[in-house]
Design a protein around this motif. Sequence first.
Motif, PDB file in Angstrom:
ATOM      1  N   GLU A 251      48.336  30.739  33.252  1.00  0.00           N
ATOM      2  CA  GLU A 251      47.021  30.333  33.744  1.00  0.00           C
ATOM      3  C   GLU A 251      47.041  29.991  35.226  1.00  0.00           C
ATOM      4  O   GLU A 251      46.039  30.161  35.931  1.00  0.00           O
ATOM      5  CB  GLU A 251      46.498  29.135  32.943  1.00  0.00           C
ATOM      6  N   ARG A 252      48.144  29.518  35.719  1.00  0.00           N
ATOM      7  CA  ARG A 252      48.203  29.122  37.127  1.00  0.00           C
ATOM      8  C   ARG A 252      48.112  30.327  38.052  1.00  0.00           C
ATOM      9  O   ARG A 252      47.334  30.332  39.021  1.00  0.00           O
ATOM     10  CB  ARG A 252      49.493  28.351  37.391  1.00  0.00           C
ATOM     11  N   SER A 253      48.887  31.357  37.778  1.00  0.00           N
ATOM     12  CA  SER A 253      48.880  32.547  38.632  1.00  0.00           C
ATOM     13  C   SER A 253      47.874  33.588  38.150  1.00  0.00           C
ATOM     14  O   SER A 253      47.467  34.459  38.917  1.00  0.00           O
ATOM     15  CB  SER A 253      50.275  33.178  38.674  1.00  0.00           C
ATOM     16  N   GLY A 254      47.495  33.497  36.867  1.00  0.00           N
ATOM     17  CA  GLY A 254      46.586  34.479  36.286  1.00  0.00           C
ATOM     18  C   GLY A 254      47.274  35.727  35.780  1.00  0.00           C
ATOM     19  O   GLY A 254      46.637  36.574  35.139  1.00  0.00           O
ATOM     20  N   ARG A 255      48.566  35.862  35.987  1.00  0.00           N
ATOM     21  CA  ARG A 255      49.268  37.082  35.589  1.00  0.00           C
ATOM     22  C   ARG A 255      49.518  37.092  34.078  1.00  0.00           C
ATOM     23  O   ARG A 255      49.752  36.048  33.472  1.00  0.00           O
ATOM     24  CB  ARG A 255      50.592  37.211  36.344  1.00  0.00           C
TER      25      ARG A 255
ATOM     26  N   LEU B  74      46.158  40.994  35.998  1.00  0.00           N
ATOM     27  CA  LEU B  74      45.725  39.708  36.502  1.00  0.00           C
ATOM     28  C   LEU B  74      44.433  39.310  35.803  1.00  0.00           C
ATOM     29  O   LEU B  74      43.513  40.125  35.680  1.00  0.00           O
ATOM     30  CB  LEU B  74      45.501  39.796  38.013  1.00  0.00           C
ATOM     31  N   ALA B  75      44.372  38.059  35.332  1.00  0.00           N
ATOM     32  CA  ALA B  75      43.182  37.525  34.666  1.00  0.00           C
ATOM     33  C   ALA B  75      42.673  36.344  35.487  1.00  0.00           C
ATOM     34  O   ALA B  75      43.265  35.273  35.468  1.00  0.00           O
ATOM     35  CB  ALA B  75      43.504  37.102  33.231  1.00  0.00           C
ATOM     36  N   GLU B  76      41.573  36.554  36.219  1.00  0.00           N
ATOM     37  CA  GLU B  76      41.033  35.515  37.097  1.00  0.00           C
ATOM     38  C   GLU B  76      39.828  34.843  36.451  1.00  0.00           C
ATOM     39  O   GLU B  76      38.898  35.530  36.020  1.00  0.00           O
ATOM     40  CB  GLU B  76      40.582  36.118  38.426  1.00  0.00           C
TER      41      GLU B  76
END
Length: 293
Positions: free
Chosen positions: A129-133, A155-157
């Motif tokens: 969750e922090r990087s979105g990867r 990537l999940a933003e």
Amino acid sequence: MTKPTVTVDGPVVTLGDVLLDAGAAQNHVIAAAPQPGKSMTLSRFDIDRAMANAGLSEGLDDSRGYVTISRRGKKVPPEILEARIMDKIAQNGGPDRLKIRLTGLRSPLYIAPQADLGDIEIENLSHDERSGRFTATIAIAQENGVWNRTTLSGLAEPVRLVPVLVRALSDDDIISRSDIDWIELPERRINRTMILESADLIGLSPTRTVRAGTPLRMSEVQKPVLVEKGAFVTMQVRHGGLMLSATGKAMQDGALGDFIRLINTSTNRTIEAQVAGLGVVNVLSHVTLSANQ
């Protein structure tokens, strides 16, 4: 003799698929077909051996040493994969509104023509969750209970819906509900100066010409100017049961509810009044007007 082009639908390649006349041996299986949307080659040796096993005594009489086999497939739209991944992240307790960007999909994925796009599952999802990867295994159902698995990354933003204008507006326009649309904006791009609710736009005017589809900041909108500096306006004051009026000249711009300075054209005195409407101001009751009743 082999066919010039060979395209199959099912999971196997038969002599009937590759030969112009396989006769009774047309259903004899040569090999497993490639995955949907893929191609493979069969050598002349493979075909000759299958013909011999099927009881066909004569081998191939053409000079080609191989045959290319293509398998029909239905392309899986990237939007389907993105939606499945977003749902899986939400099921695992992550944000429910995300912008998914696939970075590990080198070529399109295919399913069999008769397969259902609903027969796609997400396995082994790992999401930071922090990087979105994230990485995930995409499992696609094929024939006879066989699953084709592919690993994807991306990537999940987290995103948020923000209001934007559907058309360019200038400072002469007043924003209405029909002027507003919504777009998804990554949360990392949102700051405290940005307008996030349509209620904070409706009834206001841009401070300058603004483009359509662009998020607005609070400094880019204002209450509509109802009285312009230098304009002649109607000044009105209630005195007892009477409403008295006179003409004044505005010394500054004013929006609804603003207090502005004006010159009473009858007395040439400067007074203060509150903007009540387009070209209309309310004067405090203790101020005397040379009135036109």
